[in-house]
Write an enzyme that holds these catalytic residues in place. Structure first.
Site, short mmCIF file in Angstrom:
data_model
loop_
_atom_site.label_atom_id
_atom_site.label_comp_id
_atom_site.label_asym_id
_atom_site.label_seq_id
_atom_site.Cartn_x
_atom_site.Cartn_y
_atom_site.Cartn_z
N THR A 12 0.78 -1.23 -0.12
CA THR A 12 -0.13 -0.08 0.07
C THR A 12 0.61 1.25 0.15
O THR A 12 0.56 2.35 -0.49
CB THR A 12 -0.88 0.10 1.28
OG1 THR A 12 -1.77 -1.11 1.16
CG2 THR A 12 -1.65 1.20 1.19
N THR A 87 1.59 -4.58 4.37
CA THR A 87 1.24 -5.02 5.67
C THR A 87 0.73 -6.08 5.66
O THR A 87 0.63 -6.97 6.94
CB THR A 87 0.24 -3.71 6.36
OG1 THR A 87 -0.99 -3.91 5.56
CG2 THR A 87 0.98 -2.64 6.42
N1 DAS Z 1 -2.87 -4.20 2.78
C1 DAS Z 1 -2.01 -3.72 1.74
C2 DAS Z 1 -1.04 -3.06 2.35
O1 DAS Z 1 -1.03 -2.46 3.64
C3 DAS Z 1 -1.54 -4.66 0.68
C4 DAS Z 1 -0.36 -5.46 0.91
O2 DAS Z 1 -0.20 -6.18 1.87
O3 DAS Z 1 0.56 -5.29 0.10
O4 DAS Z 1 -0.03 -3.14 2.02
#
Ligand code: DAS
EC number: 3.5.1.1
Length: 347
Positions: A12, A87
């Site tokens: 993200t 994440t």
């Molecule tokens: N949930 C997203 C992030 O926080 C997607 C991912 O893990 O790439 O990055």
């Protein structure tokens, strides 16, 4: 001048909105410019590299092992390494990297809950904090840590605990171990780095599956796992480490066939321990490994890495290596002569 390496992997933090949903479009150099606008870093040179450009839910263990190789090369030339990561699987990637990392050079994972083009993004500040921590003398010898929402968390025991909030990670009962904000960089606790387990050059991991417990869970998931040729099973057990009667019997069968079973909890905080007849006490007596407060996901990687270096079927060696690692990291206690003896339920 201190020299850091920044590895961009997507997530993200590197996304913008598109008609199909958020998509990774921002490279490490652009992330770095945004972080510098939050906190300039005089006396620190950062070398940005793009390693991957995907959402972390699409990453595989082989990708993380490749990343571990890039990190190993970077620690040979830099005083700190920062990884910008999605994440969703950050706590797993960082943990797996920690099982390959043996240098005093700090490795800091960070990410974001909001995309790069959000009007109030959290990524630039998280990245700026990760860089400040990685450049600080306090981070040397801390192994792999996470920088998120001004906090520094130990990798062992770290979990994503909120789907959307900016404070997305915690290490319940263990952290934070540091803080980075307008008042500076502070170490709050001594970090015991995870000892490395995985030999350099391993390209993939043996198959280990997680079986969850829920009201009335039967043995089917264990049987299915067996039919897929798993080398080990992690149970996301009830409470302090209990399983339904059917699941308990299935675990005992796995153990008697030489397939290791690691017990964790679906609760989210606190250690597992074999307390209840018919549940955890039976699993403990049969030789299941109780993985303290490790999440099912981190325990799965621990078991897979141990299995990667063990002869198939050598249950005692797997158990001993898991327990040694769990004790060395303080995840489980060493045998305590003052604790009351537990009754052996097999007698
Ligand atoms: N949930 C997203 C992030 O926080 C997607 C991912 O893990 O790439 O990055």
């Amino acid at each position: 001048m201190a020299h850091l390496v920044l590895l961009g992997t997507g997530g993200t933090i590197a996304t913008r909105a598109t008609g199909e949903g958020r998509a990774v479009q921002v490279g490490a150099a652009e992330l770095l410019r945004a972080a510098d606008a939050v906190w300039p870093r005089p006396g620190v040179r950062v070398e940005p590299h793009d390693v991957a450009g995907r959402a972390s839910f699409a990453a595989r263990p082989t990708d993380v092992l490749d990343l571990a190789g890039r990190i190993a090369s970077a620690v040979a030339v830099a005083e700190g390494v920062v990884v910008a990561h999605g994440t969703d699987t950050l706590e797993e990637s960082a943990f797996l990297v920690s099982l390959t990392h043996s240098s005093p050079v700090p490795v800091v994972f960070t990410g974001a809950q909001r995309p790069f083009d959000d009007p109030a993004p959290d990524g630039p500040r998280n990245l700026a904090a990760a860089l400040r921590w990685a450049a600080s003398p306090q981070s040397r010898g801390t192994g792999v840590t996470l920088a998120f929402a001004d906090q520094i968390l130990p990798v062992v025991g770290a979990r994503k605990t909120h789907t959307l909030a900016l404070r997305a990670f915690a290490a319940p009962g263990r952290g934070p171990v540091g803080q980075v904000d307008e008042a500076g960089v502070r170490a709050l606790a001594t970090v015991r780095p995870a000892p490395p387990l995985l030999a350099p050059g391993v390209r993939d991991l043996p198959r280990v599956e997680i079986v969850g417990q829920y009201l009335g869970a039967d043995a089917a998931a264990f049987t299915d796992a067996r039919s897929r040729g798993v080398r080990g099973v992690v149970v996301a057990a009830f409470g302090s480490g209990n399983t339904t009667p059917e699941a308990t019997r299935a675990c005992l069968r796995l153990l008697s066939d030489g397939v290791p079973v690691v017990v964790t909890s679906r609760v989210g905080e606190g250690p597992v321990v074999g307390l209840y007849a018919g549940g955890g006490a039976d699993l403990a007596a049969a030789g299941a490994v109780f993985a303290g407060d490790l999440s099912p996901w981190q325990a799965r990687l621990l078991l897979a890495c141990v299995l990667a270096g063990t002869t198939p079927g050598d249950l005692d060696a797997v158990r001993d290596r898991c327990l040694d690692w769990l004790r060395e990291t303080g995840t489980v206690s060493s045998p305590d002569p003052t604790s009351p003896p537990r009754k052996d339920p097999t007698r």
